[in-house]
Design a protein around this motif. Structure first.
Motif, PDB file in Angstrom:
ATOM      1  N   ASP A  81       4.862  13.484  -4.482  1.00 53.53           N
ATOM      2  CA  ASP A  81       3.940  13.974  -3.458  1.00 53.53           C
ATOM      3  C   ASP A  81       2.637  13.179  -3.429  1.00 53.53           C
ATOM      4  O   ASP A  81       2.283  12.499  -4.386  1.00 53.53           O
ATOM      5  CB  ASP A  81       3.635  15.454  -3.687  1.00 53.53           C
ATOM      6  CG  ASP A  81       4.714  16.349  -3.097  1.00 53.53           C
ATOM      7  OD1 ASP A  81       5.651  15.810  -2.449  1.00 53.53           O
ATOM      8  OD2 ASP A  81       4.622  17.575  -3.278  1.00 53.53           O
ATOM      9  N   ASP A 115      -1.075  13.127  -3.812  1.00 56.42           N
ATOM     10  CA  ASP A 115      -1.903  13.994  -4.642  1.00 56.42           C
ATOM     11  C   ASP A 115      -3.096  13.171  -5.153  1.00 56.42           C
ATOM     12  O   ASP A 115      -2.897  12.148  -5.811  1.00 56.42           O
ATOM     13  CB  ASP A 115      -1.041  14.481  -5.824  1.00 56.42           C
ATOM     14  CG  ASP A 115      -1.770  15.430  -6.755  1.00 56.42           C
ATOM     15  OD1 ASP A 115      -3.023  15.478  -6.714  1.00 56.42           O
ATOM     16  OD2 ASP A 115      -1.094  16.114  -7.536  1.00 56.42           O
ATOM     17  N   ASN A 135       7.391   7.715  -1.861  1.00 54.04           N
ATOM     18  CA  ASN A 135       6.072   8.038  -2.420  1.00 54.04           C
ATOM     19  C   ASN A 135       5.207   8.673  -1.333  1.00 54.04           C
ATOM     20  O   ASN A 135       5.446   8.480  -0.147  1.00 54.04           O
ATOM     21  CB  ASN A 135       5.403   6.776  -2.966  1.00 54.04           C
ATOM     22  CG  ASN A 135       4.129   7.095  -3.734  1.00 54.04           C
ATOM     23  OD1 ASN A 135       3.991   8.186  -4.319  1.00 54.04           O
ATOM     24  ND2 ASN A 135       3.189   6.177  -3.729  1.00 54.04           N
ATOM     25  N   GLY A 195       0.769  -1.244   0.000  1.00 57.44           N
ATOM     26  CA  GLY A 195       0.000   0.000   0.000  1.00 57.44           C
ATOM     27  C   GLY A 195       0.796   1.288   0.000  1.00 57.44           C
ATOM     28  O   GLY A 195       0.232   2.370   0.104  1.00 57.44           O
ATOM     29  N   GLY A 211       2.340   2.361  -2.533  1.00 57.65           N
ATOM     30  CA  GLY A 211       2.281   2.920  -3.881  1.00 57.65           C
ATOM     31  C   GLY A 211       3.347   2.352  -4.804  1.00 57.65           C
ATOM     32  O   GLY A 211       3.714   2.974  -5.804  1.00 57.65           O
ATOM     33  N   LYS A 212       3.799   1.152  -4.500  1.00 53.21           N
ATOM     34  CA  LYS A 212       4.826   0.493  -5.331  1.00 53.21           C
ATOM     35  C   LYS A 212       4.353   0.336  -6.773  1.00 53.21           C
ATOM     36  O   LYS A 212       5.087   0.650  -7.711  1.00 53.21           O
ATOM     37  CB  LYS A 212       5.167  -0.860  -4.702  1.00 53.21           C
ATOM     38  CG  LYS A 212       5.984  -1.780  -5.566  1.00 53.21           C
ATOM     39  CD  LYS A 212       6.143  -3.119  -4.882  1.00 53.21           C
ATOM     40  CE  LYS A 212       4.816  -3.709  -4.418  1.00 53.21           C
ATOM     41  NZ  LYS A 212       3.851  -3.900  -5.537  1.00 53.21           N
ATOM     42  N   THR A 213       3.108  -0.170  -6.947  1.00 54.59           N
ATOM     43  CA  THR A 213       2.592  -0.368  -8.306  1.00 54.59           C
ATOM     44  C   THR A 213       2.434   0.968  -9.027  1.00 54.59           C
ATOM     45  O   THR A 213       2.755   1.089 -10.207  1.00 54.59           O
ATOM     46  CB  THR A 213       1.246  -1.121  -8.260  1.00 54.59           C
ATOM     47  OG1 THR A 213       1.443  -2.355  -7.565  1.00 54.59           O
ATOM     48  CG2 THR A 213       0.729  -1.431  -9.645  1.00 54.59           C
ATOM     49  N   THR A 214       1.951   1.967  -8.303  1.00 56.64           N
ATOM     50  CA  THR A 214       1.799   3.305  -8.888  1.00 56.64           C
ATOM     51  C   THR A 214       3.146   3.825  -9.376  1.00 56.64           C
ATOM     52  O   THR A 214       3.252   4.358 -10.485  1.00 56.64           O
ATOM     53  CB  THR A 214       1.205   4.266  -7.833  1.00 56.64           C
ATOM     54  OG1 THR A 214      -0.059   3.755  -7.428  1.00 56.64           O
ATOM     55  CG2 THR A 214       1.043   5.665  -8.377  1.00 56.64           C
ATOM     56  N   ASP A 223       2.733  -8.981  -8.895  1.00 56.85           N
ATOM     57  CA  ASP A 223       2.132  -8.790  -7.573  1.00 56.85           C
ATOM     58  C   ASP A 223       0.922  -9.721  -7.423  1.00 56.85           C
ATOM     59  O   ASP A 223      -0.201  -9.368  -7.780  1.00 56.85           O
ATOM     60  CB  ASP A 223       1.726  -7.321  -7.386  1.00 56.85           C
ATOM     61  CG  ASP A 223       1.310  -7.034  -5.962  1.00 56.85           C
ATOM     62  OD1 ASP A 223       1.032  -7.994  -5.207  1.00 56.85           O
ATOM     63  OD2 ASP A 223       1.248  -5.848  -5.587  1.00 56.85           O
TER      64      ASP A 223
HETATM   65  N1  LIG Z   1       1.473   9.710  -4.669  1.00 57.68           N
HETATM   66  C1  LIG Z   1       0.223   9.285  -4.502  1.00 57.68           C
HETATM   67  N2  LIG Z   1      -0.797  10.164  -4.262  1.00 57.68           N
HETATM   68  C2  LIG Z   1      -2.068   9.733  -4.105  1.00 57.68           C
HETATM   69  N3  LIG Z   1      -2.455   8.456  -4.135  1.00 57.68           N
HETATM   70  C3  LIG Z   1      -1.496   7.538  -4.375  1.00 57.68           C
HETATM   71  C4  LIG Z   1      -0.117   7.882  -4.564  1.00 57.68           C
HETATM   72  N4  LIG Z   1       0.585   6.744  -4.770  1.00 57.68           N
HETATM   73  C5  LIG Z   1      -0.304   5.735  -4.720  1.00 57.68           C
HETATM   74  N5  LIG Z   1      -1.541   6.200  -4.464  1.00 57.68           N
HETATM   75  C6  LIG Z   1      -2.772   5.403  -4.314  1.00 57.68           C
HETATM   76  O1  LIG Z   1      -2.603   4.565  -3.174  1.00 57.68           O
HETATM   77  C7  LIG Z   1      -3.191   3.286  -3.401  1.00 57.68           C
HETATM   78  C8  LIG Z   1      -2.138   2.196  -3.234  1.00 57.68           C
HETATM   79  O2  LIG Z   1      -1.192   2.319  -4.266  1.00 57.68           O
HETATM   80  P1  LIG Z   1      -0.571   1.055  -5.000  1.00 57.68           P
HETATM   81  O3  LIG Z   1      -1.619   0.074  -5.376  1.00 57.68           O
HETATM   82  O4  LIG Z   1       0.326   1.580  -6.059  1.00 57.68           O
HETATM   83  O5  LIG Z   1       0.296   0.466  -3.785  1.00 57.68           O
HETATM   84  P2  LIG Z   1       1.176  -0.844  -3.682  1.00 57.68           P
HETATM   85  O6  LIG Z   1       2.277  -0.525  -2.768  1.00 57.68           O
HETATM   86  O7  LIG Z   1       1.518  -1.346  -5.037  1.00 57.68           O
HETATM   87  O8  LIG Z   1       0.180  -1.818  -2.992  1.00 57.68           O
HETATM   88  P3  LIG Z   1       0.258  -3.419  -2.885  1.00 57.68           P
HETATM   89  O9  LIG Z   1       1.636  -3.808  -3.298  1.00 57.68           O
HETATM   90  O10 LIG Z   1      -0.066  -3.648  -1.459  1.00 57.68           O
HETATM   91  O11 LIG Z   1      -0.791  -3.901  -3.865  1.00 57.68           O
HETATM   92  C9  LIG Z   1      -3.787   3.344  -4.799  1.00 57.68           C
HETATM   93  O12 LIG Z   1      -5.134   3.682  -4.702  1.00 57.68           O
HETATM   94  C10 LIG Z   1      -3.023   4.472  -5.476  1.00 57.68           C
HETATM   95  O13 LIG Z   1      -3.775   5.120  -6.485  1.00 57.68           O
END
Ligand SMILES: Nc1ncnc2c1ncn2[C@@H]1O[C@H](COP(=O)(O)OP(=O)(O)OP(=O)(O)O)[C@@H](O)[C@H]1O
Length: 277
Positions: free
Chosen positions: A224, A226, A188, A30, A32-35, A57
């Motif tokens: 940031d 956002d 992130n 969570g 935001g790794k995938t983002t 993932d």
């Molecule tokens: N910089 C950011 N600003 C706002 N929202 C964000 C940001 N980065 C990620 N998010 C949001 O946070 C949530 C989690 O992001 P994401 O799925 O990329 O996390 P993750 O680390 O890949 O999660 P996991 O590996 O547990 O599936 C998503 O809804 C994504 O849109």
């Protein structure tokens, strides 16, 4: 998924035409790794590189949603899988082979087979970078990866919060154990700037950079917090697609440029080592 190689252990083999394989990991879920993986891939493509992205993932294969394309990939002659292409990025995801909302339940050997298939049986063609979005935490996928292909390195994504960084350190240790060089850390959800200019520090901005320093690792940049990043991810139009004047777009492009630079440096260093041997 064949039986090739069974009983005949083989070392990792480079993928023909693929210059750099880079894993993106986090430790904590969570953050935001995938983002970051998706936006880095899109940014690398915008910078002119040929880019592929493997969504490994198993717990949350969100790459198809974030890239706005979900359909069964085509099978090509020779039993090769054609990757999907969105926003200039070729990709393959566990989400594309696990239909519906069912969770992907896989034993180790099956997971290993899927990772190997995604690397070797997908028609990646010529790529400068093949990014691999890892599941948070466990090392299973990383072990499958390093047994299949030589990795150029890994990027670790964290927020600045102590708990996320605690887990990010475990990810650093995991990469160390499997001999994967960490190219650097990304922060992130760093700061949040309100429309009136007020800056809110939600997760402890700057702490990821400090952690990088402690470990003697490069800091690759921050993004940031956002709402636009979340909305664009949900709509399948990654924030990195935005134009030159978009701050999030700039942040992701700066990170992508750092990833490219560090990957090339790491590859050049390991070539030097090979020559000395
Ligand atoms: N910089 C950011 N600003 C706002 N929202 C964000 C940001 N980065 C990620 N998010 C949001 O946070 C949530 C989690 O992001 P994401 O799925 O990329 O996390 P993750 O680390 O890949 O999660 P996991 O590996 O547990 O599936 C998503 O809804 C994504 O849109």
């Amino acid at each position: 998924m064949g039986h090739s190689g069974q009983g005949m252990p083989q070392g990792p083999q480079p993928l023909a035409g693929v210059a750099h394989v880079v894993a993106i990991g986090s430790g904590k879920g969570g953050v935001g790794k995938t983002t970051v993986a998706v936006n880095t891939a899109v940014s690398l493509a915008k910078l002119g590189y040929k880019v592929g992205l493997i969504d490994a993932d198993i717990y949350g294969p969100n790459v198809p949603t974030m890239l706005g394309l979900t359909r069964q990939p085509a099978i090509l002659p020779g039993n090769m899988i054609e990757p999907l292409t969105a926003h200039g990025v070729k990709f393959m995801s566990i989400g594309l082979i696990s239909p519906g909302d069912k969770p992907m339940v896989m034993r180790g050997p099956m997971l290993h087979g899927v990772i190997r298939q995604f690397l070797q049986q997908v028609q990646w063609g010529e790529l400068d970078f093949l990014l691999v979005d890892l599941p948070p935490g466990t090392g299973d996928v990383v072990i499958s990866l390093v047994q299949t292909v030589p990795l150029t390195g890994a990027v670790v994504v964290s927020t600045g919060s102590s708990v996320a960084l605690e887990d990010a350190r475990k990810a650093l240790e995991m990469f160390h154990q499997v001999n994967v060089e960490v190219l650097g850390l990304v922060e992130n959800m760093s700061r949040m700037v309100l429309p009136d200019g007020t800056v809110i520090d939600v997760f402890g901005a700057g702490s990821t950079e400090q952690t990088a320093k402690q470990f003697g690792l490069p800091f690759l940049g921050s993004v940031d917090l956002d709402p636009q990043v979340r909305e664009s991810g949900d709509r399948g139009l990654p924030a990195a697609l935005a134009g030159e004047d978009s701050e999030r777009g700039q942040e992701f492009r700066a990170i992508a440029a750092q990833v490219a630079l560090r990957a090339k440096e790491a590859a050049a260093q390991s070539e030097d080592v090979l020559e000395i041997l």
